[in-house]
Design a protein around this motif. Structure first.
Motif, PDB file in Angstrom:
ATOM      1  N   ILE A  23       0.854  -1.188   0.000  1.00  0.00           N
ATOM      2  CA  ILE A  23       0.000   0.000   0.000  1.00  0.00           C
ATOM      3  C   ILE A  23       0.889   1.236   0.000  1.00  0.00           C
ATOM      4  CG2 ILE A  23      -1.749   1.302   1.256  1.00  0.00           C
ATOM      5  CD1 ILE A  23      -2.436  -1.270   2.733  1.00  0.00           C
ATOM      6  N   VAL A  24       0.479   2.238  -0.754  1.00  0.00           N
ATOM      7  CA  VAL A  24       1.113   3.552  -0.688  1.00  0.00           C
ATOM      8  C   VAL A  24       0.079   4.495  -0.090  1.00  0.00           C
ATOM      9  CG1 VAL A  24       2.088   5.473  -2.006  1.00  0.00           C
ATOM     10  CG2 VAL A  24       2.588   3.116  -2.677  1.00  0.00           C
ATOM     11  N   LEU A  25       0.439   5.101   1.016  1.00  0.00           N
ATOM     12  CA  LEU A  25      -0.449   6.028   1.702  1.00  0.00           C
ATOM     13  C   LEU A  25       0.249   7.379   1.788  1.00  0.00           C
ATOM     14  CD1 LEU A  25      -3.000   6.586   3.459  1.00  0.00           C
ATOM     15  CD2 LEU A  25      -1.585   5.937   5.415  1.00  0.00           C
ATOM     16  N   ALA A  26      -0.359   8.383   1.219  1.00  0.00           N
ATOM     17  CA  ALA A  26       0.182   9.736   1.306  1.00  0.00           C
ATOM     18  C   ALA A  26      -0.553  10.458   2.425  1.00  0.00           C
ATOM     19  CB  ALA A  26       0.004  10.469  -0.016  1.00  0.00           C
ATOM     20  N   ALA A  27       0.197  10.920   3.431  1.00  0.00           N
ATOM     21  CA  ALA A  27      -0.415  11.604   4.566  1.00  0.00           C
ATOM     22  C   ALA A  27       0.582  12.594   5.153  1.00  0.00           C
ATOM     23  CB  ALA A  27      -0.831  10.587   5.626  1.00  0.00           C
ATOM     24  N   HIS A  28       0.058  13.606   5.773  1.00  0.00           N
ATOM     25  CA  HIS A  28       0.884  14.611   6.451  1.00  0.00           C
ATOM     26  C   HIS A  28       1.556  13.972   7.665  1.00  0.00           C
ATOM     27  CE1 HIS A  28       1.750  18.038   9.092  1.00  0.00           C
ATOM     28  NE2 HIS A  28       1.879  18.718   7.968  1.00  0.00           N
ATOM     29  N   ASN A  29       2.712  14.494   8.035  1.00  0.00           N
ATOM     30  CA  ASN A  29       3.442  13.974   9.191  1.00  0.00           C
ATOM     31  C   ASN A  29       2.580  13.919  10.445  1.00  0.00           C
ATOM     32  OD1 ASN A  29       5.652  13.844   7.569  1.00  0.00           O
ATOM     33  ND2 ASN A  29       6.683  15.613   8.421  1.00  0.00           N
ATOM     34  N   GLY A  30       1.679  14.895  10.602  1.00  0.00           N
ATOM     35  CA  GLY A  30       0.818  14.931  11.770  1.00  0.00           C
ATOM     36  C   GLY A  30      -0.111  13.737  11.860  1.00  0.00           C
ATOM     37  N   HIS A  31      -0.430  13.115  10.725  1.00  0.00           N
ATOM     38  CA  HIS A  31      -1.276  11.926  10.726  1.00  0.00           C
ATOM     39  C   HIS A  31      -0.450  10.656  10.916  1.00  0.00           C
ATOM     40  CE1 HIS A  31      -4.909  14.021   9.579  1.00  0.00           C
ATOM     41  NE2 HIS A  31      -4.237  14.624   8.611  1.00  0.00           N
ATOM     42  N   PRO A  47      -3.185  10.497  16.567  1.00  0.00           N
ATOM     43  CA  PRO A  47      -3.066  10.416  15.112  1.00  0.00           C
ATOM     44  C   PRO A  47      -3.153   8.973  14.602  1.00  0.00           C
ATOM     45  CG  PRO A  47      -0.916  10.789  16.078  1.00  0.00           C
ATOM     46  CD  PRO A  47      -1.908  10.806  17.198  1.00  0.00           C
ATOM     47  N   MET A  48      -3.298   8.835  13.309  1.00  0.00           N
ATOM     48  CA  MET A  48      -3.403   7.526  12.666  1.00  0.00           C
ATOM     49  C   MET A  48      -2.233   6.624  13.036  1.00  0.00           C
ATOM     50  SD  MET A  48      -3.061   6.597   8.617  1.00  0.00           S
ATOM     51  CE  MET A  48      -1.451   7.331   8.618  1.00  0.00           C
ATOM     52  N   GLY A  49      -1.027   7.153  13.082  1.00  0.00           N
ATOM     53  CA  GLY A  49       0.151   6.346  13.408  1.00  0.00           C
ATOM     54  C   GLY A  49       0.042   5.670  14.763  1.00  0.00           C
ATOM     55  N   MET A  50      -0.502   6.380  15.739  1.00  0.00           N
ATOM     56  CA  MET A  50      -0.702   5.784  17.068  1.00  0.00           C
ATOM     57  C   MET A  50      -1.780   4.714  17.037  1.00  0.00           C
ATOM     58  SD  MET A  50      -0.406   8.844  19.881  1.00  0.00           S
ATOM     59  CE  MET A  50      -0.748   7.743  21.248  1.00  0.00           C
ATOM     60  N   HIS A  51      -2.851   4.961  16.285  1.00  0.00           N
ATOM     61  CA  HIS A  51      -3.916   3.960  16.167  1.00  0.00           C
ATOM     62  C   HIS A  51      -3.361   2.675  15.559  1.00  0.00           C
ATOM     63  CE1 HIS A  51      -7.435   6.249  17.386  1.00  0.00           C
ATOM     64  NE2 HIS A  51      -6.999   7.276  16.668  1.00  0.00           N
ATOM     65  N   LEU A  52      -2.566   2.795  14.508  1.00  0.00           N
ATOM     66  CA  LEU A  52      -2.025   1.603  13.849  1.00  0.00           C
ATOM     67  C   LEU A  52      -0.990   0.900  14.716  1.00  0.00           C
ATOM     68  CD1 LEU A  52      -1.710   2.899  10.184  1.00  0.00           C
ATOM     69  CD2 LEU A  52      -3.358   1.247  11.082  1.00  0.00           C
ATOM     70  N   ALA A  53      -0.150   1.653  15.426  1.00  0.00           N
ATOM     71  CA  ALA A  53       0.885   1.054  16.272  1.00  0.00           C
ATOM     72  C   ALA A  53       0.267   0.254  17.420  1.00  0.00           C
ATOM     73  CB  ALA A  53       1.801   2.135  16.814  1.00  0.00           C
ATOM     74  N   ALA A  54      -0.923   0.640  17.861  1.00  0.00           N
ATOM     75  CA  ALA A  54      -1.588  -0.036  18.975  1.00  0.00           C
ATOM     76  C   ALA A  54      -2.286  -1.325  18.555  1.00  0.00           C
ATOM     77  CB  ALA A  54      -2.606   0.904  19.611  1.00  0.00           C
TER      78      ALA A  54
END
Length: 71
Positions: A23-31, A47-54
């Motif tokens: 997958i290629v996901l383009a998102a701002h650093n804040g997400h 942010p999305m990164g925290m949701h995915l890491a959990a």
């Protein structure tokens, strides 16, 4: 509400990741970041990164597409 946006992005990303190899996901650093976002006048947001890491599969490996030179 703005706080649900990153959770929805993470859900959509996870749904696609279960069906595709890459997958290629383009998102701002804040997400993409994996620590809380704090904006003036608002409480901390997840942010999305925290949701995915959990999640059990963990956060996806991120690869920046562009780097900015700081002068």
């Amino acid at each position: 509400m703005v706080y649900n946006r990153d959770a929805e992005i993470a859900d959509t990303f996870e749904w696609i990741r279960c069906r595709e190899d890459r997958i290629v996901l383009a998102a701002h650093n804040g997400h993409v970041q994996r620590w809380p976002v704090v904006l003036p006048g608002m409480g901390p947001a997840t942010p999305m990164g925290m949701h995915l890491a959990a999640r059990p599969a963990g956060a996806p490996r991120s690869q920046p597409l562009m780097k900015r030179r700081v002068m």
